[in-house]
Write a protein that holds these residues in place. Structure first.
Motif, PDB file in Angstrom:
ATOM      1  N   UNK A 184      11.690  18.290  10.850  1.00  0.00           N
ATOM      2  CA  UNK A 184      11.399  16.866  10.972  1.00  0.00           C
ATOM      3  C   UNK A 184      11.343  16.241   9.584  1.00  0.00           C
ATOM      4  N   UNK A 185      11.900  15.052   9.475  1.00  0.00           N
ATOM      5  CA  UNK A 185      11.820  14.256   8.248  1.00  0.00           C
ATOM      6  C   UNK A 185      11.530  12.825   8.676  1.00  0.00           C
ATOM      7  N   UNK A 186      10.782  12.113   7.860  1.00  0.00           N
ATOM      8  CA  UNK A 186      10.416  10.739   8.209  1.00  0.00           C
ATOM      9  C   UNK A 186      10.941   9.781   7.150  1.00  0.00           C
ATOM     10  N   UNK A 187      11.649   8.763   7.616  1.00  0.00           N
ATOM     11  CA  UNK A 187      12.061   7.651   6.762  1.00  0.00           C
ATOM     12  C   UNK A 187      10.916   6.654   6.814  1.00  0.00           C
ATOM     13  N   UNK A 188      10.536   6.110   5.666  1.00  0.00           N
ATOM     14  CA  UNK A 188       9.448   5.147   5.687  1.00  0.00           C
ATOM     15  C   UNK A 188       9.708   4.011   4.715  1.00  0.00           C
ATOM     16  N   UNK A 189       9.012   2.931   4.934  1.00  0.00           N
ATOM     17  CA  UNK A 189       9.048   1.790   4.030  1.00  0.00           C
ATOM     18  C   UNK A 189       7.668   1.702   3.390  1.00  0.00           C
ATOM     19  N   UNK A 190       7.641   1.726   2.071  1.00  0.00           N
ATOM     20  CA  UNK A 190       6.362   1.678   1.364  1.00  0.00           C
ATOM     21  C   UNK A 190       5.644   0.360   1.660  1.00  0.00           C
ATOM     22  N   UNK A 191       4.345   0.453   1.849  1.00  0.00           N
ATOM     23  CA  UNK A 191       3.546  -0.748   2.084  1.00  0.00           C
ATOM     24  C   UNK A 191       2.987  -1.239   0.771  1.00  0.00           C
ATOM     25  N   UNK A 192       2.782  -2.518   0.680  1.00  0.00           N
ATOM     26  CA  UNK A 192       2.277  -3.136  -0.539  1.00  0.00           C
ATOM     27  C   UNK A 192       0.871  -3.661  -0.297  1.00  0.00           C
ATOM     28  N   UNK A 193      -0.069  -2.737  -0.079  1.00  0.00           N
ATOM     29  CA  UNK A 193      -1.459  -3.134   0.128  1.00  0.00           C
ATOM     30  C   UNK A 193      -2.255  -2.830  -1.125  1.00  0.00           C
ATOM     31  N   UNK A 194      -3.239  -3.650  -1.404  1.00  0.00           N
ATOM     32  CA  UNK A 194      -4.058  -3.448  -2.605  1.00  0.00           C
ATOM     33  C   UNK A 194      -4.946  -2.231  -2.482  1.00  0.00           C
ATOM     34  N   UNK A 195      -5.615  -2.113  -1.357  1.00  0.00           N
ATOM     35  CA  UNK A 195      -6.556  -1.005  -1.167  1.00  0.00           C
ATOM     36  C   UNK A 195      -5.938   0.039  -0.254  1.00  0.00           C
ATOM     37  N   UNK A 196      -5.815   1.248  -0.795  1.00  0.00           N
ATOM     38  CA  UNK A 196      -5.300   2.352   0.013  1.00  0.00           C
ATOM     39  C   UNK A 196      -6.158   3.580  -0.266  1.00  0.00           C
ATOM     40  N   UNK A 197      -6.368   4.369   0.782  1.00  0.00           N
ATOM     41  CA  UNK A 197      -7.101   5.623   0.612  1.00  0.00           C
ATOM     42  C   UNK A 197      -6.220   6.605  -0.158  1.00  0.00           C
TER      43      UNK A 197
END
Length: 188
Positions: free
Chosen positions: A50-63
């Protein structure tokens, strides 16, 4: 008489598209992540299932976990057995681990540079990693791009309803789950 409610998306609405894709969607430039066993020399020890394509999110606060899911890198995967008990694990020796104790399972996040006949070259910073996607391997998609959605996809929302305007929902979170793999030819 049917009752309709309307969802209002705002700047703070968290939008996610989840689904699967045809392998043809694996094109240079897309960001990918996968988990796989690697030896001490950095060579993969198995085909990817399995491989996942993703789009990076532009959030200020991330864990920390969210950052590791977004930022290119090679991250260790914690073994679940190690977290279940404070007692040392007593299990039967695994012949594979005795042969190669340096094999570690890692989470790789990077940008696809090349894809042909199941061979994938992924750039992780300045490092290049070549892996093979199994013939029956699955390509998953996680994106905030709503243009991927098509009629018939499942949509789930959560939000707030104002008593003064009960037909309008201020959407806080919206998840669209694709019913057909992206890039696949629709069934005729």
């Amino acid at each position: 008489q049917s009752h309709q409610s309307f969802g209002v998306l705002g700047n703070e609405t968290q939008v996610t598209y989840l689904g699967e894709a045809d392998k043809s969607v694996l094109q240079p430039g897309v960001f990918v992540r996968f988990t796989a066993p690697f030896d001490a020399a950095g060579k993969p020890q198995a085909e990817l299932q399995e491989i996942e394509i993703f789009q990076a999110t532009q959030r200020r606060r991330m864990s920390r976990q969210e950052r590791q899911d977004q930022m290119p890198g090679i991250y260790p995967v914690e073994e679940p057995e190690a977290n279940q008990s404070r007692q040392p694990a007593k299990k039967a020796p695994d012949p594979a681990s005795e042969r190669s104790p340096a094999i570690k399972t890692v989470r790789v996040v990077g940008q696809l540079k090349f894809a042909k006949q199941g061979k994938l070259q992924v750039m992780v910073g300045t490092r290049s990693i070549v892996v093979t996607l199994a013939e029956e391997g699955i390509v998953k998609v996680a994106s905030s791009d709503l243009s991927l959605a098509v009629q018939g996809d499942a949509v789930e929302i959560s939000g707030l309803r104002n008593a003064a305007q009960p037909d309008w929902i201020q959407v806080q979170k919206m998840t669209v789950t694709g019913v057909q793999p992206l890039g696949a030819t629709p069934n005729a």
